[in-house]
Scaffold this motif. Structure first.
Motif, PDB file in Angstrom:
ATOM      1  N   SER A  63       0.849  -1.189   0.000  1.00 42.31           N
ATOM      2  CA  SER A  63       0.000   0.000   0.000  1.00 42.31           C
ATOM      3  C   SER A  63       0.885   1.240   0.000  1.00 42.31           C
ATOM      4  N   GLY A  64       0.455   2.250  -0.756  1.00 42.88           N
ATOM      5  CA  GLY A  64       1.251   3.463  -0.882  1.00 42.88           C
ATOM      6  C   GLY A  64       2.315   3.377  -1.956  1.00 42.88           C
ATOM      7  N   SER A  65       2.310   2.285  -2.736  1.00 41.33           N
ATOM      8  CA  SER A  65       3.352   2.138  -3.750  1.00 41.33           C
ATOM      9  C   SER A  65       3.002   2.871  -5.034  1.00 41.33           C
ATOM     10  N   GLY A  66       1.727   3.281  -5.179  1.00 45.67           N
ATOM     11  CA  GLY A  66       1.315   3.994  -6.384  1.00 45.67           C
ATOM     12  C   GLY A  66       0.567   3.121  -7.369  1.00 45.67           C
ATOM     13  N   LYS A  67       0.267   1.876  -6.981  1.00 49.45           N
ATOM     14  CA  LYS A  67      -0.377   0.966  -7.938  1.00 49.45           C
ATOM     15  C   LYS A  67      -1.801   1.409  -8.262  1.00 49.45           C
ATOM     16  N   THR A  68      -2.548   1.849  -7.230  1.00 50.31           N
ATOM     17  CA  THR A  68      -3.914   2.311  -7.486  1.00 50.31           C
ATOM     18  C   THR A  68      -3.909   3.636  -8.247  1.00 50.31           C
ATOM     19  N   THR A  69      -2.853   4.438  -8.037  1.00 52.32           N
ATOM     20  CA  THR A  69      -2.719   5.699  -8.781  1.00 52.32           C
ATOM     21  C   THR A  69      -2.633   5.416 -10.276  1.00 52.32           C
ATOM     22  N   ILE A  70      -1.873   4.395 -10.653  1.00 50.75           N
ATOM     23  CA  ILE A  70      -1.762   4.042 -12.071  1.00 50.75           C
ATOM     24  C   ILE A  70      -3.117   3.615 -12.617  1.00 50.75           C
ATOM     25  N   LEU A  71      -3.838   2.819 -11.827  1.00 56.27           N
ATOM     26  CA  LEU A  71      -5.166   2.386 -12.255  1.00 56.27           C
ATOM     27  C   LEU A  71      -6.096   3.583 -12.465  1.00 56.27           C
ATOM     28  N   LYS A  72      -6.030   4.537 -11.532  1.00 57.71           N
ATOM     29  CA  LYS A  72      -6.880   5.727 -11.657  1.00 57.71           C
ATOM     30  C   LYS A  72      -6.506   6.565 -12.879  1.00 57.71           C
ATOM     31  N   LEU A  73      -5.222   6.609 -13.183  1.00 60.27           N
ATOM     32  CA  LEU A  73      -4.767   7.359 -14.367  1.00 60.27           C
ATOM     33  C   LEU A  73      -5.311   6.735 -15.639  1.00 60.27           C
ATOM     34  N   ILE A  74      -5.285   5.395 -15.696  1.00 62.76           N
ATOM     35  CA  ILE A  74      -5.784   4.723 -16.890  1.00 62.76           C
ATOM     36  C   ILE A  74      -7.294   4.899 -16.986  1.00 62.76           C
ATOM     37  N   GLY A  75      -7.983   4.760 -15.839  1.00 61.93           N
ATOM     38  CA  GLY A  75      -9.441   4.876 -15.830  1.00 61.93           C
ATOM     39  C   GLY A  75      -9.927   6.296 -16.062  1.00 61.93           C
ATOM     40  N   GLY A  76      -9.048   7.283 -15.855  1.00 63.40           N
ATOM     41  CA  GLY A  76      -9.448   8.680 -16.024  1.00 63.40           C
ATOM     42  C   GLY A  76     -10.028   9.278 -14.764  1.00 63.40           C
ATOM     43  N   PHE A  77      -9.878   8.610 -13.608  1.00 58.72           N
ATOM     44  CA  PHE A  77     -10.386   9.129 -12.342  1.00 58.72           C
ATOM     45  C   PHE A  77      -9.445  10.168 -11.752  1.00 58.72           C
ATOM     46  N   LEU A  78      -8.263  10.306 -12.368  1.00 58.12           N
ATOM     47  CA  LEU A  78      -7.227  11.163 -11.839  1.00 58.12           C
ATOM     48  C   LEU A  78      -6.470  11.748 -13.022  1.00 58.12           C
TER      49      LEU A  78
ATOM     50  N   VAL B 262      -4.934  -4.874 -10.191  1.00 60.85           N
ATOM     51  CA  VAL B 262      -4.117  -4.283  -9.131  1.00 60.85           C
ATOM     52  C   VAL B 262      -4.241  -5.126  -7.874  1.00 60.85           C
ATOM     53  N   THR B 263      -3.124  -5.465  -7.284  1.00 64.11           N
ATOM     54  CA  THR B 263      -3.189  -6.257  -6.049  1.00 64.11           C
ATOM     55  C   THR B 263      -1.948  -6.020  -5.191  1.00 64.11           C
ATOM     56  N   HIS B 264      -2.073  -6.358  -3.903  1.00 64.11           N
ATOM     57  CA  HIS B 264      -0.879  -6.335  -3.051  1.00 64.11           C
ATOM     58  C   HIS B 264      -0.475  -7.759  -2.711  1.00 64.11           C
TER      59      HIS B 264
ATOM     60  N   ASP C  17       0.090 -12.517 -17.050  1.00 64.86           N
ATOM     61  CA  ASP C  17       1.040 -12.678 -18.137  1.00 64.86           C
ATOM     62  C   ASP C  17       2.296 -11.881 -17.815  1.00 64.86           C
ATOM     63  N   ARG C  18       2.074 -10.659 -17.332  1.00 71.37           N
ATOM     64  CA  ARG C  18       3.206  -9.826 -16.915  1.00 71.37           C
ATOM     65  C   ARG C  18       2.877  -9.199 -15.580  1.00 71.37           C
ATOM     66  N   ILE C  19       3.904  -8.963 -14.789  1.00 69.14           N
ATOM     67  CA  ILE C  19       3.729  -8.309 -13.502  1.00 69.14           C
ATOM     68  C   ILE C  19       4.547  -7.021 -13.496  1.00 69.14           C
ATOM     69  N   VAL C  20       3.904  -5.933 -13.016  1.00 65.81           N
ATOM     70  CA  VAL C  20       4.618  -4.677 -12.802  1.00 65.81           C
ATOM     71  C   VAL C  20       4.772  -4.528 -11.294  1.00 65.81           C
ATOM     72  N   VAL C  21       6.012  -4.587 -10.806  1.00 63.66           N
ATOM     73  CA  VAL C  21       6.211  -4.458  -9.361  1.00 63.66           C
ATOM     74  C   VAL C  21       6.481  -2.998  -9.037  1.00 63.66           C
ATOM     75  N   MET C  22       5.745  -2.472  -8.053  1.00 64.61           N
ATOM     76  CA  MET C  22       5.907  -1.056  -7.694  1.00 64.61           C
ATOM     77  C   MET C  22       6.286  -0.914  -6.236  1.00 64.61           C
ATOM     78  N   ASN C  23       7.028   0.162  -5.960  1.00 61.84           N
ATOM     79  CA  ASN C  23       7.342   0.492  -4.573  1.00 61.84           C
ATOM     80  C   ASN C  23       7.575   2.004  -4.475  1.00 61.84           C
TER      81      ASN C  23
END
Lengths: 262, 280, 372
Positions: free
Chosen positions: C50-65, C202-204, C214-220
């Motif tokens: 949590s706090g790694s920015g993974k949900t931020t990326i999701l929001k950027l793609i979705g247009g929520f941010l 998106v998951t932790h 298929d692919r994993i993007v690891v964030m921190n």
């Protein structure tokens, strides 16, 4: 319409309505601090003279004392009664509870004139003279709904496990109430008491019907208003609004501090 | 239910019965009886008069129109206000809410007084017209008519309408609007399809509050309505002042009570129907 | 409902791209400038604490941010400023965000209703979507009557009904219990294969990410640390964070020996790492050895297999985990090694107990070099 445009529209309505709600009171308050000659205000010479006049006005002081007494007694009375009912009704359910709560909430949902009228006729038919006692009774009935609501919701939020834990640790029922239940309810009491005092202090319509010859601050203000414009009314407005403001800000602060997650 | 339970129930309900039931009973009793030097006679004449007198019915009609208009206008203003507060970021919401509901507690009688000063001969609107040269002497257009009663009611009861709307909005999960937009709805469409149906109980309650509070108000019409601003509340009030006719006053009070109960029942049904229908 | 067959492994068609995208909340930068390309038809997981920015990326793609800097593109088009309602993506929200005043079918058909589809078309498409997620016949129910797993499926049906180009899933399994979560993992994966739609998940939960993607993007802490297939991420962690966040690892501070670039001095003696990997490493680094790659036996017993790296130690903790025994073994002066022994491949004679002297060994092939 886009989100930002809608929000601008909502904001415009909000701002306009807030100005409509606040500006008249602020204007009147301004008039209380400056001398007024033939309808025009002299902003160069601020004065507290109108307040000094009020301090020497016996009928206003008497009305203030009555309002304060009624607010104090009626809020205490509704706190006590609301606590008893909240405790009694906590474990109940079904039509009994519905009927009970309908009675408690009724004076809040009925027009004040109906409640005041009923109390007036009851005092006439029972021979109880109208005065501070009937005012206190009328205000308590009206504020009971609000106080009961706040206290019963808070009581329902008390996790049963806290009471069980207390008993498990060897506390008697009274000790549990003293050390667990009352601390849990404390801020609800403060907020409900402040709100009840505020509602009582501001109550006009029921009071007008049950006051008899007694006068309260709103009734006094109403009587002064009927006579006509005078700077001392503006000063009294400042006093009344000031008291309301202090009570409501205190109630709001208590409630919002409590609802904020720890 | 054991005897002990019944006993505690009776003890518990006694004060409520005494202080709420008895006065309402007194109201009902007074409306069907009259006492003359200790001799009580029972009659339906007062209720009949309250329900059939063309003068009273006309005033009742006018009052209902003013009160319904009050409810509609108050909600129309309170709804965007509540939506504005609701859509603020979480940390600004308490202060916006405070600004919204604080006028509710800023003294009823003071607000009537300020509206009177605003609308009166020396009031803000007249000053404005005089300064701009639209009129050359103060007009009574703003005061002492039904419009001034309506305007004052709206100013008085906007916060009472805004609070229940806000409280019901608060229960709508924050991401519902986003979910609606994610599915292709515009912001306005998401509000209409998702937020408003879920907040409709609060909107109905808001209209109900404004309606009931306006219905029984007799101080406002007296102070800003003048002679032409007669409302039902004022008629009831006058029976205990100048006219001093308790029985007729009680009968008229019963009429108000019946209207109120009908409004409460109607709003309960409306709230349920609205939520269900608007989801479709 | 069924669309094109899933893309074959070789075909890599960019669908959504983030270019130098950064997000600030006031003075706080929650997402550092980031590049990411999502390929058509892939199951991409964004994994991080949590706090790694993974949900931020999701929001950027979705247009929520809206990003504070950079560009979001869809195929060739710049969609940075496009509101969510105009993006051909749909989201499965963490708490599902199902509308309680609508029936299941009305929820599923909502995007079609907004588009102005006829009632019969809406009912038809909703029925097909519900069938696909295994909820045929549930259309008339109220959302509140469904279990958590069923609500999850309704949310999925609602997201796929309009045939979006991409589906965003925001920790959709986190509210489910363990058994249901495993079931939903394979279910989601099979739906994704069937539809061929791009999934951004998106998951932790690293186990979830390894099992589905298929692919994993690891964030921190606001940046992408590593992108790769589950096997790459697991076997070749880019840094110590990835090595310990995905699966467990023993990390040993190490210094390369000057003349043998695949041999290192560590607290527990000289250790040989995978050959060739050390190329270019001449500074201090860390060695990572997975607990399941370490063999252990009682000291003095004959070796079943000869491995180059050997350490002696004393058992400090024993934990039975069903499929294996977990041991913590003190080695050297200050070092504790974690290792796992499955019952079948146990080189000991029965489980070890606390206080026993043991000898551990591991293959240089299983010893990774982590640059610090």
């Amino acid at each position: 319409m886009s989100a930002s445009r809608m929000n601008v529209a909502f904001g415009a309505v909000f701002t306009g309505a807030v100005m409509l709600l606040y500006l008249p009171i602020l204007t009147v308050a301004l008039y209380a601090f400056f001398p007024v000659e033939r309808g025009s205000i002299d902003l160069s010479a601020p004065t507290l003279g109108y307040f000094a006049d009020l301090a020497g006005n016996v009928s206003v002081l008497e009305a203030l004392a009555n309002s304060g007494l009624a607010a104090l007694l009626s809020s205490l009375l509704s706190l006590v009664v609301a606590t008893l009912y909240a405790a009694y009704l906590r474990e109940k359910s079904g039509p009994f509870k519905v009927a009970f709560e309908a009675l408690i909430y009724a004076p809040f949902f009925l027009p004040p004139i109906v409640v005041g009228l009923s109390l007036l006729l009851a005092s006439a038919s029972s021979g109880i003279p109208r005065g501070v006692a009937t005012i206190v009774l009328g205000h308590s009935l009206f504020t009971l709904a609000v106080v009961y609501r706040i206290i019963s919701v808070r009581l329902a939020n008390l996790p049963p496990s806290l009471v069980q834990a207390s008993a498990d640790l060897g506390a008697s029922r009274l000790q549990t109430i003293r050390f667990v239940t009352i601390p849990h309810l404390m801020s609800a009491y403060v907020a409900a008491g402040l709100l009840a005092a505020l509602l009582s202090f501001d109550e006009t319509l029921i009071t007008a019907l049950v006051a008899g010859d007694t006068t309260t601050l709103p009734l006094r203000l109403w009587a002064m208003m009927r006579v006509g414009f005078s700077p001392s009314i503006n000063a009294l407005v400042v006093v009344v609004v000031g008291i309301c403001l202090v009570l409501s800000l205190a109630a709001f602060a208590t409630l919002s501090r409590e609802t904020r997650p720890a | 239910m054991s005897a002990r339970h019944i006993l505690t129930y009776l003890v518990a309900i006694l004060p409520l019965g005494l202080f709420i039931g008895y006065p309402l009973g007194a109201l009902l009793w007074s409306s069907v009886s009259t006492s003359n030097e200790g001799a009580v006679t029972y009659t339906l004449a007062f209720l009949a008069e309250a329900l059939s007198s063309p003068a009273y019915l006309a005033v009742l009609g006018v009052t209902l129109v003013i009160c319904i208009a009050t409810a509609i206008i108050s909600v129309a203003i309170a709804l965007p206000m509540a939506l504005f507060v609701w859509s603020r970021p979480a940390r600004y919401q308490p202060i916006a809410l405070l600004v919204l509901i604080l006028p509710m507690f800023m003294s009823y009688i003071v607000k009537i007084y300020t509206m009177r000063s605003l609308l009166g001969l020396n009031g803000f609107f007249n000053q404005l017209l005089l300064t701009t040269g639209i009129v050359d002497k103060p007009t009574t257009l703003f005061l002492f008519n039904r419009g001034s009663i309506l305007a004052t009611f709206v100013v008085l009861y906007i916060p009472f309408a805004a609070l229940p709307i806000y409280l019901s909005l608060e229960r709508v999960p924050a991401n519902f609007v986003l979910a609606g937009r994610d599915l292709g709805a515009s912001y306005a469409r998401a509000l209409k399809d998702i937020v408003l149906p879920l907040a409709s109980p609060g909107i109905v309650a808001a209209a109900l509050f404004a309606f009931i509070l306006a219905l029984g108000d007799f101080v406002t019409p007296q102070m800003v309505g003048g002679p032409s601003g007669m409302t039902f509340g004022r008629i009831v009030w006058s029976q205990f002042g100048l006219a001093f006719n308790y029985s007729l006053g009680a009968a008229l009070g019963i009429v108000l009570l019946v209207v109120t109960v009908a409004a409460l029942a109607g709003s309960g049904l409306a709230s349920r129907a609205l939520t269900a229908r608007m989801g479709r | 409902m069924l669309r094109a067959a899933p893309k074959t492994a070789g075909e890599y068609v960019p669908l959504v791209g983030l270019r130098d995208v950064a997000v600030d909340y006031g003075a706080l930068r929650v997402l550092q400038p980031t590049d990411l390309t999502i390929a058509e038809g892939e199951f991409l997981t964004i994994l991080g604490p949590s706090g790694s920015g993974k949900t931020t990326i999701l929001k950027l793609i979705g247009g929520f941010l809206s990003p504070s800097a950079g560009q979001v593109s869809f195929k060739a088009a710049d969609i940075t400023g496009l509101p969510p309602e105009r993006r051909p993506f749909n989201t499965v929200f963490q708490d599902y965000a199902l509308f309680p005043h609508m029936s299941v079918a009305e929820n599923v058909a909502y995007s079609l209703r907004v588009k102005g589809a006829s009632r019969s078309e809406r009912l038809d498409e909703a029925r097909k979507a519900l069938e696909l997620v295994g909820l045929a016949g549930f259309g008339d129910r109220k959302v509140a009557q469904l279990s958590g797993g069923q609500q999850q499926r309704v949310a999925l049906a609602r997201a796929i009904v309009a045939k979006p180009s991409l589906i965003l899933l925001d920790e959709p399994l986190s509210a489910l219990d363990a058994a249901l979560r495993h079931q939903m993992q394979s279910f989601l994966k099979s739906i994704q294969r069937q539809l061929g739609t791009t999934f951004v998940f998106v998951t932790h939960d690293q186990q979830e990410a390894l099992a589905m993607s298929d692919r994993i993007v690891v964030m921190n802490v606001g940046r992408i640390v590593q992108i790769g297939s589950p096997a790459e991420i697991y076997n070749d962690p880019f840094n110590a964070f990835v090595a310990t966040f995905i699966g467990r690892n023993n990390l040993l501070p190490a210094t390369p020996l000057p003349e043998h670039r695949d041999r290192f001095t560590t607290e527990i003696g000289v250790v040989q790492a995978r050959s060739g990997e050390a190329a270019g490493v001449d500074a201090d680094c860390q060695l990572a050895i997975r607990p399941e790659c370490i063999s252990v036996r009682r000291r003095g017993l004959e070796l079943a297999s000869e491995q180059k790296n050997r350490i002696e130690g004393v058992v400090r903790e024993v934990a039975f985990a069903g499929t294996h025994y977990g041991y913590r073994v003190a080695a050297g002066a200050r070092c504790t090694v974690t290792l796992e022994c499955s019952g079948r491949h146990n080189e000991t004679d029965g489980p070890l107990s606390v206080g026993e002297d043991v000898e551990m060994s591991f293959d240089p092939q299983d010893t990774r070099i982590i640059r610090t």
